[in-house]
Design a protein around this motif. Structure first.
Motif, short mmCIF file in Angstrom:
data_model
loop_
_atom_site.label_atom_id
_atom_site.label_comp_id
_atom_site.label_asym_id
_atom_site.label_seq_id
_atom_site.Cartn_x
_atom_site.Cartn_y
_atom_site.Cartn_z
N THR A 290 27.60 17.93 -22.96
CA THR A 290 28.25 16.64 -22.28
C THR A 290 29.94 16.34 -22.69
O THR A 290 30.10 15.37 -22.31
CB THR A 290 27.75 15.09 -23.16
OG1 THR A 290 26.64 15.57 -22.82
CG2 THR A 290 27.78 13.84 -22.22
N VAL A 291 30.51 17.20 -22.47
CA VAL A 291 31.93 18.05 -22.28
C VAL A 291 32.10 18.76 -21.22
O VAL A 291 31.56 19.38 -21.05
CB VAL A 291 32.32 18.66 -23.33
CG1 VAL A 291 33.59 18.62 -23.51
CG2 VAL A 291 32.38 16.70 -24.80
N LEU A 292 32.77 18.38 -20.10
CA LEU A 292 33.09 19.48 -19.04
C LEU A 292 34.08 20.16 -19.83
O LEU A 292 34.49 20.08 -20.26
CB LEU A 292 33.90 18.54 -18.37
CG LEU A 292 33.34 17.48 -16.91
CD1 LEU A 292 34.14 17.16 -15.69
CD2 LEU A 292 32.19 18.54 -16.65
N PRO B 150 34.77 22.70 -12.03
CA PRO B 150 35.58 21.73 -12.25
C PRO B 150 33.35 21.33 -13.21
O PRO B 150 33.51 20.02 -14.51
CB PRO B 150 35.93 20.22 -11.19
CG PRO B 150 36.16 20.78 -10.24
CD PRO B 150 35.28 23.00 -10.08
N ARG B 151 33.03 21.15 -12.16
CA ARG B 151 31.25 20.61 -12.82
C ARG B 151 31.00 21.56 -14.59
O ARG B 151 30.38 21.10 -14.47
CB ARG B 151 30.11 20.67 -11.98
CG ARG B 151 30.20 22.11 -11.78
CD ARG B 151 28.94 22.04 -10.58
NE ARG B 151 29.03 22.90 -9.35
CZ ARG B 151 26.94 22.85 -8.83
NH1 ARG B 151 26.47 22.25 -9.10
NH2 ARG B 151 27.28 23.63 -8.23
N LEU C 121 29.94 22.67 -17.76
CA LEU C 121 29.77 22.03 -18.90
C LEU C 121 30.77 23.19 -19.93
O LEU C 121 30.74 23.69 -19.98
CB LEU C 121 28.63 21.75 -19.37
CG LEU C 121 27.90 21.30 -17.87
CD1 LEU C 121 26.43 20.75 -17.96
CD2 LEU C 121 28.52 19.41 -18.00
N VAL D 81 36.91 21.28 -18.21
CA VAL D 81 37.82 21.15 -18.09
C VAL D 81 39.15 19.98 -19.20
O VAL D 81 39.68 19.87 -19.36
CB VAL D 81 37.80 20.67 -16.10
CG1 VAL D 81 38.42 22.01 -15.70
CG2 VAL D 81 37.34 19.30 -16.01
N GLN D 82 37.57 19.23 -19.77
CA GLN D 82 38.23 18.29 -20.50
C GLN D 82 38.42 18.88 -22.06
O GLN D 82 38.94 17.81 -22.36
CB GLN D 82 37.35 17.06 -20.84
CG GLN D 82 36.74 16.27 -19.78
CD GLN D 82 35.82 15.29 -20.25
OE1 GLN D 82 34.01 15.79 -20.28
NE2 GLN D 82 35.71 13.98 -20.47
#
Lengths: 288, 166
Positions: free
Chosen positions: B63-65, B21-22, B24, B67-68
């Motif tokens: 600055t976006v994961l 998840p972390r 980037l 997963v996002q």
């Protein structure tokens, strides 16, 4: 820079996000656009064990007009606020504020709800929502409650939002005729955050100031209204001398803190200068 | 740490991967997909070297994961050219000498594509404002601004030309 490890869950609804918050307590953080939280996590200043991503929750999106207010979903991006025809027409102070946040890429991802829940002391929206007397609508296990902007900002990075609540939307009273407005800031050249920013709304009728709301961000641990400036303006004529006289009170009793970029003394000075500039622009607009 | 499945379309190709998840987005593009045209500069969402288009809008992929970006359409610099033809913004950066070392160039071009989609005929002020989130340490910006102007002219001339490279 990579964040510390965390567990990741996508919430599909506000109810689901609340129940996840209840299950995981203080270990979990809500994720919206991530433009306040992820930079802190990359620096390991924040290390939540779980992120609950609100991204898929469509009920938190959208802007509509309802009973004299605009209702703005928490996931609305700064870019959407800045460019929404409805916001620009009904609450131009908020659109002007949003258009000055960060840069294009930050405005494309950062959200109004995330910004207000994070409550960075140098963020721009806090000054605008204080001047507009917006209401924050939060949902928690016990239902929905509304918190006025004046009670929202508690301290540095601390708001009235409960640990198992989600900030769902804002209610922002529409501006009225005769109201002039301005958001005026000195941005830090690298980060775009405010060294100091001033939001104001003045209502002028027959050349006389009937109402004035002035709020400052960037000076101290949280954004605040400048009651002394407001009192000095109301009932008077808003010529340049009167505005300058009132603006001088901006630093009177203002809590300002030294940081890496500016001394408290310089910030108090900026508060006077930017209050005057913001008010003069607002008065000009109130005249039409 | 268990992986999270993420699917997204990058430059028109659909990818599904299991990621931490972390992760980037910028590292997902560079290290998982091998698309190294997106650069890591400051790593603090300041410099704009990592700019990509996410559903058509310029974002800083540091600055976006990853997963996002579930379900999103991503365009990187590798997706700008079509069938061996440079995108007008790439051609304009070449013609106008809009780069020296080239490190900031992918991000500059994608931020410029976002601008030209919204505003096909920007003024010089509007161009400079739109590129505020992208830093260049070599050129002094003038040739970059000239390149964006030239691209706007070229894209205006090519009627119906798509602005984005999806």
């Amino acid at each position: 820079m990579i964040p510390a490890t965390f567990e990741y869950v996508r919430a599909r609804s506000v109810r689901e996000a609340i129940s996840l918050l209840q299950q995981h307590g203080g270990r979990a953080k809500l994720l919206a656009g991530g433009h306040s939280l992820l930079p802190l996590m990359k620096l390991r200043l924040s290390q939540p064990e779980m992120l609950i991503d609100l991204g898929p929750v469509d009920e938190l999106r959208g802007i509509r007009e309802e009973g004299g207010s605009l209702v703005i979903g928490a996931l609305t991006t700064h870019d959407e606020v800045a460019n929404s025809p409805l916001v620009r027409e009904r609450v131009p102070l908020l659109a002007e504020c949003a258009s000055q946040i960060g840069d294009v890429q930050v405005r494309n991802r950062g959200t109004i709800g995330g910004n207000l829940a994070h409550a960075d002391p140098a963020a721009d929206y806090p000054a605008a929502v204080l001047a507009l007397e917006a209401q924050m609508e939060c949902e928690g296990p016990a239902g929905i409650r509304t918190v006025p902007a004046s009670q929202w900002f508690v301290d540095l990075l601390t708001t009235a939002l409960g640990p198992d609540e989600v900030l769902c939307r804002l209610r922002v009273p529409v501006q009225t005729l005769g109201q002039g407005w301005s958001y005026t800031k000195l941005p830090h050249p690298a980060s775009g955050y405010s060294l100091l920013g001033v939001a104001c709304l003045v209502t002028v009728d027959g050349g006389v100031c009937r109402d004035a709301r002035v709020a400052v961000t960037g000076a101290g641990p949280k954004a605040v209204r400048l009651a002394k400036v407001e009192q000095a303006l109301v009932g008077g004529r808003l010529d340049e001398a009167a505005v300058a006289e009132a603006a001088r009170l901006a630093s009177d009793g203002l809590e300002a803190t030294d940081d890496l970029y500016a001394s408290a003394e310089y910030k108090r000075h900026l508060a006077v200068v930017y209050t005057k500039r913001a008010l003069l622009r607002a008065v000009e607009r109130a005249r039409g | 740490m268990t992986g999270v499945r993420v699917s997204m379309t990058v430059n028109g190709v659909e990818y599904t991967r299991d990621v931490e998840p972390r992760t980037l987005l910028v590292y997902f593009l560079r290290e998982h997909l091998g698309l190294t045209g997106t650069h890591v500069g400051c790593d603090t969402s300041t410099c704009g070297a990592c700019t990509v288009l996410m559903d058509g809008k310029a974002v800083k992929s540091c600055t976006v994961l990853a997963v996002q970006a579930e379900g999103a359409r991503i365009t990187t610099v590798e997706g700008l050219a079509r069938d061996g033809e440079l995108h007008p913004i790439q051609q304009a950066f070449w013609d106008e000498h809009g780069l020296q070392c080239g490190f900031c160039t992918p991000g500059m071009m994608l931020a410029a594509v976002d601008l030209l989609q919204r505003n096909p005929n920007p003024t010089e002020d509007e161009i400079r404002h739109a590129l505020e989130g992208n830093l260049c340490r070599c050129t002094g910006y003038q040739h970059i601004v000239n390149a964006v102007k030239a691209a706007a002219r070229a894209m205006g001339a090519a009627v119906g030309a798509p602005a984005g490279g999806e």
